[in-house]
Design an enzyme around this catalytic site. Structure first.
Site, PDB file in Angstrom:
ATOM      1  N   ASP A 112       0.741  -1.349  -0.080  1.00  0.00           N
ATOM      2  CA  ASP A 112      -0.056  -0.049   0.012  1.00  0.00           C
ATOM      3  C   ASP A 112       0.890   1.236  -0.072  1.00  0.00           C
ATOM      4  O   ASP A 112       1.973   1.225   0.746  1.00  0.00           O
ATOM      5  CB  ASP A 112      -0.971   0.062   1.226  1.00  0.00           C
ATOM      6  CG  ASP A 112      -1.862   1.065   1.055  1.00  0.00           C
ATOM      7  OD1 ASP A 112      -2.201   1.440  -0.120  1.00  0.00           O
ATOM      8  OD2 ASP A 112      -2.505   1.154   2.139  1.00  0.00           O
ATOM      9  N   GLY A 113       0.480   2.393  -0.796  1.00  0.00           N
ATOM     10  CA  GLY A 113       1.095   3.583  -0.656  1.00  0.00           C
ATOM     11  C   GLY A 113       1.571   4.111  -1.905  1.00  0.00           C
ATOM     12  O   GLY A 113       2.328   4.985  -2.026  1.00  0.00           O
ATOM     13  N   GLY A 166       0.206   5.399  -4.345  1.00  0.00           N
ATOM     14  CA  GLY A 166      -0.227   6.574  -4.790  1.00  0.00           C
ATOM     15  C   GLY A 166       0.182   7.771  -4.098  1.00  0.00           C
ATOM     16  O   GLY A 166       0.639   8.924  -4.600  1.00  0.00           O
ATOM     17  N   HIS A 172       3.040   3.257  -9.214  1.00  0.00           N
ATOM     18  CA  HIS A 172       2.780   1.608  -9.154  1.00  0.00           C
ATOM     19  C   HIS A 172       3.993   1.160 -10.015  1.00  0.00           C
ATOM     20  O   HIS A 172       4.434  -0.018  -9.534  1.00  0.00           O
ATOM     21  CB  HIS A 172       1.585   1.574 -10.063  1.00  0.00           C
ATOM     22  CG  HIS A 172       0.115   2.051  -9.647  1.00  0.00           C
ATOM     23  ND1 HIS A 172      -0.013   1.785  -8.112  1.00  0.00           N
ATOM     24  CD2 HIS A 172      -0.792   2.773  -9.820  1.00  0.00           C
ATOM     25  CE1 HIS A 172      -1.201   2.117  -7.868  1.00  0.00           C
ATOM     26  NE2 HIS A 172      -1.667   3.077  -9.194  1.00  0.00           N
ATOM     27  N   ARG A 197     -11.684   1.976  -9.578  1.00  0.00           N
ATOM     28  CA  ARG A 197     -10.702   3.359  -9.613  1.00  0.00           C
ATOM     29  C   ARG A 197     -11.149   3.692 -10.901  1.00  0.00           C
ATOM     30  O   ARG A 197     -11.512   3.228 -12.007  1.00  0.00           O
ATOM     31  CB  ARG A 197      -9.281   2.840  -9.474  1.00  0.00           C
ATOM     32  CG  ARG A 197      -8.915   2.518  -8.066  1.00  0.00           C
ATOM     33  CD  ARG A 197      -7.569   2.357  -7.953  1.00  0.00           C
ATOM     34  NE  ARG A 197      -7.168   2.028  -6.396  1.00  0.00           N
ATOM     35  CZ  ARG A 197      -6.102   2.156  -5.929  1.00  0.00           C
ATOM     36  NH1 ARG A 197      -4.957   2.666  -6.363  1.00  0.00           N
ATOM     37  NH2 ARG A 197      -5.932   2.051  -4.505  1.00  0.00           N
ATOM     38  N   LEU A 241      10.623 -20.837  -3.999  1.00  0.00           N
ATOM     39  CA  LEU A 241       9.772 -19.933  -3.498  1.00  0.00           C
ATOM     40  C   LEU A 241       8.565 -19.987  -4.195  1.00  0.00           C
ATOM     41  O   LEU A 241       8.192 -20.092  -5.519  1.00  0.00           O
ATOM     42  CB  LEU A 241      10.397 -18.496  -3.845  1.00  0.00           C
ATOM     43  CG  LEU A 241       9.287 -17.422  -3.329  1.00  0.00           C
ATOM     44  CD1 LEU A 241       9.080 -17.417  -1.811  1.00  0.00           C
ATOM     45  CD2 LEU A 241       9.777 -16.122  -3.873  1.00  0.00           C
ATOM     46  N   ARG A 258      -5.434  -2.343   8.418  1.00  0.00           N
ATOM     47  CA  ARG A 258      -6.373  -2.986   8.360  1.00  0.00           C
ATOM     48  C   ARG A 258      -6.151  -4.182   7.184  1.00  0.00           C
ATOM     49  O   ARG A 258      -5.304  -4.113   6.587  1.00  0.00           O
ATOM     50  CB  ARG A 258      -7.763  -2.132   7.938  1.00  0.00           C
ATOM     51  CG  ARG A 258      -7.327  -1.483   6.631  1.00  0.00           C
ATOM     52  CD  ARG A 258      -8.634  -0.566   6.158  1.00  0.00           C
ATOM     53  NE  ARG A 258      -8.221   0.406   4.870  1.00  0.00           N
ATOM     54  CZ  ARG A 258      -7.768   1.452   5.253  1.00  0.00           C
ATOM     55  NH1 ARG A 258      -7.527   2.081   6.524  1.00  0.00           N
ATOM     56  NH2 ARG A 258      -7.326   2.255   4.156  1.00  0.00           N
ATOM     57  N   LEU A 259      -7.230  -5.072   7.114  1.00  0.00           N
ATOM     58  CA  LEU A 259      -6.737  -6.115   5.976  1.00  0.00           C
ATOM     59  C   LEU A 259      -7.389  -5.996   4.778  1.00  0.00           C
ATOM     60  O   LEU A 259      -7.003  -6.754   3.732  1.00  0.00           O
ATOM     61  CB  LEU A 259      -7.317  -7.617   6.685  1.00  0.00           C
ATOM     62  CG  LEU A 259      -6.522  -8.218   8.061  1.00  0.00           C
ATOM     63  CD1 LEU A 259      -7.086  -9.453   8.742  1.00  0.00           C
ATOM     64  CD2 LEU A 259      -5.169  -8.496   7.384  1.00  0.00           C
TER      65      LEU A 259
HETATM   66  C1  FPP Z   1      -1.772   0.302  -3.414  1.00  0.00           C
HETATM   67  O1  FPP Z   1      -1.298   1.506  -3.792  1.00  0.00           O
HETATM   68  C2  FPP Z   1      -1.190  -0.590  -4.366  1.00  0.00           C
HETATM   69  C3  FPP Z   1      -2.031  -1.061  -5.408  1.00  0.00           C
HETATM   70  C4  FPP Z   1      -3.477  -0.763  -5.466  1.00  0.00           C
HETATM   71  C5  FPP Z   1      -1.650  -1.903  -6.537  1.00  0.00           C
HETATM   72  C6  FPP Z   1      -0.224  -2.649  -6.265  1.00  0.00           C
HETATM   73  C7  FPP Z   1       0.529  -2.839  -7.485  1.00  0.00           C
HETATM   74  C8  FPP Z   1       1.859  -2.913  -7.597  1.00  0.00           C
HETATM   75  C9  FPP Z   1       2.663  -2.939  -6.379  1.00  0.00           C
HETATM   76  C10 FPP Z   1       2.606  -2.670  -8.986  1.00  0.00           C
HETATM   77  C11 FPP Z   1       2.268  -3.835  -9.747  1.00  0.00           C
HETATM   78  C12 FPP Z   1       2.511  -5.151  -9.199  1.00  0.00           C
HETATM   79  C13 FPP Z   1       2.737  -6.094 -10.039  1.00  0.00           C
HETATM   80  C14 FPP Z   1       2.911  -7.606  -9.505  1.00  0.00           C
HETATM   81  C15 FPP Z   1       3.091  -6.085 -11.565  1.00  0.00           C
HETATM   82  P1  FPP Z   1      -2.274   2.793  -3.753  1.00  0.00           P
HETATM   83  O2  FPP Z   1      -2.607   3.046  -5.007  1.00  0.00           O
HETATM   84  O3  FPP Z   1      -3.639   2.052  -3.075  1.00  0.00           O
HETATM   85  O4  FPP Z   1      -1.823   3.831  -2.727  1.00  0.00           O
HETATM   86  P2  FPP Z   1      -2.414   4.938  -2.113  1.00  0.00           P
HETATM   87  O5  FPP Z   1      -3.277   4.484  -0.839  1.00  0.00           O
HETATM   88  O6  FPP Z   1      -1.291   5.661  -1.568  1.00  0.00           O
HETATM   89  O7  FPP Z   1      -3.392   5.957  -2.892  1.00  0.00           O
END
Ligand code: FPP
Length: 248
Positions: free
Chosen positions: A26-27, A29, A43, A77, A137, A200-201
């Site tokens: 998470d994080g 954005g 991302h 989104r 793995l 949170r989960l």
């Molecule tokens: C949360 O950050 C992350 C996601 C919604 C997507 C996770 C994707 C990746 C780590 C990249 C792609 C992965 C692969 C395996 C190709 P958020 O956008 O919710 O961040 P925020 O809470 O700060 O807005």
């Protein structure tokens, strides 16, 4: 080196290393916003953090790693961001699988893959096929995944098995039900890490997390590296796992 009994402090109870680590990444954005960059930059950097994490998991000899890459709610989104995320996934599958396969990584995907376009669905099947013999793995990627939907789908499959006379509802156990989940054959996560400070989960592995240890880190996912991974493992090692029983 410390010598003499007076200098020795009692060792903290150490849990066995986690067999299975799951991560809520998470994080992305917020990482991008802090740099005045478009969200896709977060991302993209997040995908680099995935690479680092897989390497760290292998170095720590973690047998099972699960990452939450796309939740069933992420489809809500804006279309542009969904396109960016699915584009990154497509790129990841096309460019990384060969290396993951040769590093001994076995890939599995859980979640509703039917919602992705045909090209991605084919790549997911190919990635699973190409890595099926690997044992170093076990990497599970949760894509279009939601735990409640997973449990409902398991209940539906179980009811069909009951109707077909294959399952006796009176003899059903927790393990018997878990066989209908998408994680059948995967041990429950011992440790779940969530980055970005949120605690949170978010509909991730709700059944499987019953006795998981939770570690929340203040780092944003794109900044996550081997040091954070090691810190989470060290935190886990200090936990006393009771599984509902009393300490010895
Ligand atoms: C949360 O950050 C992350 C996601 C919604 C997507 C996770 C994707 C990746 C780590 C990249 C792609 C992965 C692969 C395996 C190709 P958020 O956008 O919710 O961040 P925020 O809470 O700060 O807005």
């Amino acid at each position: 080196m410390v010598r003499g009994s007076a200098a020795i402090t009692p060792a903290e109870p150490e849990s066995a290393p986690p067999r299975h680590v799951a991560i809520i990444m998470d994080g992305n954005g917020r990482w991008a916003a802090a740099r005045h960059l478009p969200r896709v930059a977060g991302h993209r950097e997040g995908a680099r953090a995935v690479r680092r994490t897989i390497e760290a998991a292998i170095r720590h000899q973690i047998g099972w790693l699960t990452i939450y890459a796309f939740s069933s709610e992420n489809w809500r989104r804006p279309a542009g961001e969904v396109l960016d995320l699915t584009g990154l996934l497509r790129q990841y599958l096309r460019t990384e699988i060969a290396e993951l396969a040769s590093s001994g990584v076995r890939m599995r995907f859980i979640g509703d893959r039917n919602r992705f376009d045909e090209g991605i669905q084919k790549d997911l099947i190919q990635a699973e096929k190409d890595t099926v013999g690997n044992t170093r793995l076990n990497l599970t990627v949760a894509l279009s995944y939601g735990a409640r939907a997973e449990i409902v789908s398991a209940a539906r499959a179980m009811m069909a098995a009951v109707a077909a006379g294959e399952v006796d509802p009176d003899a059903l156990t927790e393990d018997g039900f878990a066989r209908f989940l998408s994680t059948d054959g995967i041990p429950d996560p011992d440790l779940i890490i969530r980055t970005s400070g949120e605690q949170r989960l978010s509909n991730f592995l709700l059944w499987q997390a019953a006795y998981s240890e939770l570690v929340f880190l203040d780092v944003l996912w794109p900044d996550f590296d081997a040091t954070h991974f090691a810190a989470a493992l060290a935190d886990f090692a200090r936990r006393e796992r009771r599984f509902g029983a009393r300490p010895a």
